[in-house]
Design a protein around this motif. Structure first.
Motif, PDB file in Angstrom:
ATOM      1  N   ARG A  61      64.047  54.747  31.312  1.00 62.53           N
ATOM      2  CA  ARG A  61      64.573  55.172  32.609  1.00 62.53           C
ATOM      3  C   ARG A  61      65.566  54.154  33.151  1.00 62.53           C
ATOM      4  N   TRP A  62      65.304  52.883  32.924  1.00 64.21           N
ATOM      5  CA  TRP A  62      66.228  51.844  33.386  1.00 64.21           C
ATOM      6  C   TRP A  62      67.576  51.950  32.671  1.00 64.21           C
ATOM      7  N   VAL A  63      67.563  52.161  31.339  1.00 61.85           N
ATOM      8  CA  VAL A  63      68.816  52.312  30.594  1.00 61.85           C
ATOM      9  C   VAL A  63      69.565  53.548  31.048  1.00 61.85           C
ATOM     10  N   ALA A  64      68.848  54.639  31.282  1.00 66.69           N
ATOM     11  CA  ALA A  64      69.507  55.886  31.698  1.00 66.69           C
ATOM     12  C   ALA A  64      70.199  55.723  33.047  1.00 66.69           C
ATOM     13  N   VAL A  81      76.499  46.606  38.547  1.00 60.43           N
ATOM     14  CA  VAL A  81      75.562  47.187  39.505  1.00 60.43           C
ATOM     15  C   VAL A  81      74.561  46.105  39.888  1.00 60.43           C
ATOM     16  N   ARG A  82      74.135  46.123  41.147  1.00 64.98           N
ATOM     17  CA  ARG A  82      73.173  45.142  41.640  1.00 64.98           C
ATOM     18  C   ARG A  82      71.749  45.550  41.253  1.00 64.98           C
ATOM     19  N   PRO A  83      70.852  44.573  41.002  1.00 61.76           N
ATOM     20  CA  PRO A  83      69.460  44.918  40.665  1.00 61.76           C
ATOM     21  C   PRO A  83      68.750  45.676  41.771  1.00 61.76           C
ATOM     22  N   ASP A  84      69.020  45.349  43.048  1.00 60.43           N
ATOM     23  CA  ASP A  84      68.340  46.070  44.119  1.00 60.43           C
ATOM     24  C   ASP A  84      68.793  47.526  44.210  1.00 60.43           C
ATOM     25  N   THR A  85      70.029  47.794  43.787  1.00 61.13           N
ATOM     26  CA  THR A  85      70.489  49.192  43.739  1.00 61.13           C
ATOM     27  C   THR A  85      69.709  49.981  42.696  1.00 61.13           C
ATOM     28  N   GLN A  91      62.808  53.534  42.155  1.00 65.38           N
ATOM     29  CA  GLN A  91      61.615  53.464  42.983  1.00 65.38           C
ATOM     30  C   GLN A  91      60.617  52.454  42.407  1.00 65.38           C
ATOM     31  N   CYS A  92      61.124  51.253  42.132  1.00 62.44           N
ATOM     32  CA  CYS A  92      60.283  50.196  41.585  1.00 62.44           C
ATOM     33  C   CYS A  92      60.687  48.882  42.234  1.00 62.44           C
ATOM     34  N   ASP A  93      60.050  47.819  41.805  1.00 67.00           N
ATOM     35  CA  ASP A  93      60.323  46.498  42.352  1.00 67.00           C
ATOM     36  C   ASP A  93      61.551  45.899  41.676  1.00 67.00           C
ATOM     37  N   VAL A  94      62.237  44.995  42.380  1.00 61.11           N
ATOM     38  CA  VAL A  94      63.409  44.335  41.810  1.00 61.11           C
ATOM     39  C   VAL A  94      63.019  43.511  40.593  1.00 61.11           C
ATOM     40  N   ARG A  95      61.831  42.937  40.608  1.00 59.92           N
ATOM     41  CA  ARG A  95      61.369  42.139  39.472  1.00 59.92           C
ATOM     42  C   ARG A  95      61.222  43.001  38.219  1.00 59.92           C
TER      43      ARG A  95
END
Length: 335
Positions: A61-64, A81-85, A91-95
């Motif tokens: 899902r992260w790659v997509a 792209v920023r990690p918080d975006t 719908q997960c944590d920045v970590r």
């Protein structure tokens, strides 16, 4: 608005260093990359995902999501792209996003082309003077195919034609070592070397005329419609392109439709629909007016093929004085 550029930002990076993409292979399409490359990479490197505590579904899902930000859709480069975006979209944590990023770079699915950095003091003054709150430059990355999944190239076929001399220094030696056999080729090779050419005939000529006469047939190959026009070219009253167009116009008037400017489907399929409505014998335009009577050949003309000439006002003109009606009346033998 690119994420690394603030409002009215005067600070820009100068792009990736020369040779940064040397030895890398980008994706051919994003769909193929997500459906084939990423699952195979996950299957080969499950130990890396387990070490960082990332589930395979979360990583996919992260790659997509992150691949949507690739500015170069052709090869997957220039991803900003920023990690918080990404965390907000997933719908997960920045970590979690940072762990997925670490997994992708350890596997080799993502490389960093331009590392992010903070602005220097002089750059900060320049940005504030321009009214920009920019504080740094974002990291620029790219999605690539991992090295472990690439197949090494064992043989490279040289180019064909005269450009071969640019890659071979000793051309005479190359020609001597790779010259073909002087013996006669096999029968199968002879058939492959000399493909059969289509004989020109009435149907071929009619097809060529139709591609020039009908606008929506201009891009259709005459070879494709030659078979459809065979019965019209070899009818008792041969058809011409103008006569076929006249029959098509008559079909438009009969069905109360307009002539198409271009074919919405295959042009040969549209032509096949027209030909199903036109009879090769009953719909011939020459049957609308009486035929000009032909006097039997006298035997003194050069040929009996072109004895009648039709003028612009459709009046017959007989060019042969030997077999004209007046000449035959003068030389008619007495009883």
């Amino acid at each position: 608005m690119l994420p690394r550029w603030g409002i009215n930002s005067p600070i820009r990076d100068h792009g990736a260093d020369p040779g940064r993409y040397t030895g890398t292979v980008g994706w051919t399409s994003r769909e193929h990359y997500l459906a084939v490359t990423v699952p195979i990479a996950i299957g080969l490197h499950r130990d890396i995902l387990k070490r960082h505590g990332v589930a395979p579904d979360t990583f996919q899902r992260w790659v997509a999501v992150k691949s949507l930000y690739a500015q170069d859709r052709r090869c997957g480069r220039t991803v900003i792209v920023r990690p918080d975006t990404l965390a907000g979209l997933l719908q997960c944590d920045v970590r979690t996003v940072q762990r997925c990023q670490k997994v992708a770079r350890d596997i080799g699915l993502e490389i960093v082309t331009i590392p992010g950095r903070m602005l220097t003091e002089i750059e900060t003054y320049k940005a504030r003077k321009a009214g920009s709150p920019q504080r740094g430059l974002s990291t620029v990355s790219a999605f690539v195919v991992p090295t472990s999944m690439r197949r090494p190239v064992e043989h490279v076929t040289p180019t064909r034609g005269r450009s071969l001399s640019a890659y071979v220094r000793d051309l005479p030696a190359f020609e001597q070592s790779y010259a073909g056999s002087t013996r006669a080729p096999l029968r199968s090779a002879r058939h492959q070397q000399r493909p059969k050419r289509r004989r020109a005939g009435p149907a071929w000529d009619l097809a060529c005329d139709m591609t020039r006469r009908v606008p929506w047939l201009s891009r259709c190959s005459p070879t494709r419609i030659t078979g459809q026009l065979h019965r019209y070219a070899h009818a008792d009253l041969p058809w011409t392109a103008n006569r076929l167009v006249q029959a098509m116009d008559a079909l438009h008037r009969r069905l109360n439709i307009n002539a198409p400017a271009h074919a919405k489907t295959a042009s040969w399929a549209l032509l096949a629909w027209y030909l199903r409505q036109i009879d090769a014998v009953a719909d011939h335009p020459a049957l609308d007016r009486p035929l000009i009577p032909v006097i039997p050949w006298c035997g003194q003309c050069v040929s009996d093929t072109y004895r009648w000439i039709e003028t612009a006002d459709r009046q017959p003109l007989h060019p042969c004085p030997a077999c004209s009606p007046q000449s035959r009346a003068d030389h008619r033998p007495s009883a």
